[in-house]
Design an enzyme around this catalytic site. Structure first.
Site, PDB file in Angstrom:
ATOM      1  N   TYR A  13     -21.082 -20.631  79.283  1.00 31.82           N
ATOM      2  CA  TYR A  13     -21.772 -21.915  79.406  1.00 31.82           C
ATOM      3  C   TYR A  13     -21.163 -22.729  80.546  1.00 31.82           C
ATOM      4  O   TYR A  13     -21.878 -23.275  81.392  1.00 31.82           O
ATOM      5  CB  TYR A  13     -21.677 -22.685  78.087  1.00 31.82           C
ATOM      6  CG  TYR A  13     -22.389 -24.026  78.118  1.00 31.82           C
ATOM      7  CD1 TYR A  13     -23.775 -24.079  78.081  1.00 31.82           C
ATOM      8  CD2 TYR A  13     -21.677 -25.217  78.192  1.00 31.82           C
ATOM      9  CE1 TYR A  13     -24.442 -25.300  78.118  1.00 31.82           C
ATOM     10  CE2 TYR A  13     -22.325 -26.436  78.225  1.00 31.82           C
ATOM     11  CZ  TYR A  13     -23.710 -26.473  78.185  1.00 31.82           C
ATOM     12  OH  TYR A  13     -24.370 -27.680  78.235  1.00 31.82           O
TER      13      TYR A  13
ATOM     14  N   SER B 111     -22.854 -30.529  82.746  1.00 27.70           N
ATOM     15  CA  SER B 111     -21.999 -30.734  81.576  1.00 27.70           C
ATOM     16  C   SER B 111     -20.573 -30.995  82.037  1.00 27.70           C
ATOM     17  O   SER B 111     -20.146 -30.476  83.075  1.00 27.70           O
ATOM     18  CB  SER B 111     -22.017 -29.488  80.680  1.00 27.70           C
ATOM     19  OG  SER B 111     -21.085 -29.617  79.623  1.00 27.70           O
TER      20      SER B 111
END
Length: 268
Positions: free
Chosen positions: A143, A130
């Site tokens: 995350y 990501s």
């Protein structure tokens, strides 16, 4: 001979779009889902039962593909979960679950396919990370940490496996229109929490970004190009220009200046 491709988390979002794209290009694709029996109408490509947090299910799925095809040429490590919340108020068991799915899970799948790729003297592993992996984002810090760990581990794996014909790369997407927000763990916005207002506002903004994200076919197209690249790069970023440019800014700006940019972006 068509390459055999394994995509974890292949029933929706980026995994589904990538599998569909690659099937149209003539590849033999196997996707995975924790509960493929609930997706009886899914007929784009075979879905195998696989839970990345369960090593036995990984072994069974890999052995099933090898029994049918005799090889696995490409692994797309896509399965993952979202997690949001103030780190102080995020239950530790949820933090462990996120690391188990986003970091330990991909490593377990890699360990399952790597011996076979090494025997073939060929193979490609694409880890889906990501853009959030490149920075500690407020209320998405866990995350960011899970994906950053996978990014760095990929760098090490590239060097460790360079003599075996196996290649590793990362693909870091920005915000794409997927169902990750619906499956994401949200630490609750507590009425008596000192984080109530800033976290509540940030959570709304994050959900809007995902809902208004780009078409995941953009990621699928990049993965197709990587598969057909002789020597893939270490890192690829895909998404809106400003999301990718934010990584460049982090490299060139002083730390505190970059931090102010993030605070202004999230209106914190």
């Amino acid at each position: 001979m068509s390459k055999v491709i394994l995509i974890t988390g292949g029933s929706s979002g980026i995994g589904k779009s990538t599998g569909e794209f690659l099937v149209k290009k003539g590849y033999k694709v196997y996707g995975t889902s924790r509960n493929p029996e609930k997706l009886i109408e899914f007929d784009i490509f075979p879905l195998l039962k696989l839970d990345v947090s369960n090593p036995a299910s990984i072994t069974a799925a890999v052995e099933e593909i090898l029994k049918k095809e005799g090889r696995i040429d490409v692994l797309v490590n896509n399965a993952g979960v979202g997690i949001t919340g103030p780190i102080e108020e995020t239950p530790h068991e949820e933090i462990l679950k996120a690391f188990n799915t986003n970091f330990n899970g991909p490593l377990n799948v890699i360990k399952a396919v790597l011996p076979h790729m090494r025997t073939q003297n060929s193979g490609l592993v694409i880890n889906i990370t990501s853009i959030a992996a490149y920075m500690g984002l407020p209320y998405r810090g866990i995350y960011s940490a899970t994906k950053a760990a996978l990014e760095v581990t990929t760098e090490a794996l590239r060097m460790e496996t360079k003599d075996f014909g196996v290649k590793f790369t990362n693909v870091a997407p920005g915000d794409f229109a997927t169902n990750i927000a619906s499956g994401r763990y949200h630490a609750p916005v507590l009425n008596d929490s000192p984080y109530k207002l800033p976290y509540g506002k940030t959570l709304e903004m994050m959900n809007e970004h995902v809902d208004g994200g780009d078409d995941p076919q953009m990621v699928a197209g990049l993965i197709y190009r990587i598969i057909n690249t002789k020597n893939p790069k270490i890192h690829y970023k895909v998404g809106a220009f400003m999301q990718k440019f934010s990584i460049v800014l982090k490299r060139i700006l002083p730390d505190k200046a970059y931090e102010r940019l993030l605070l202004n972006h999230y209106k914190l």
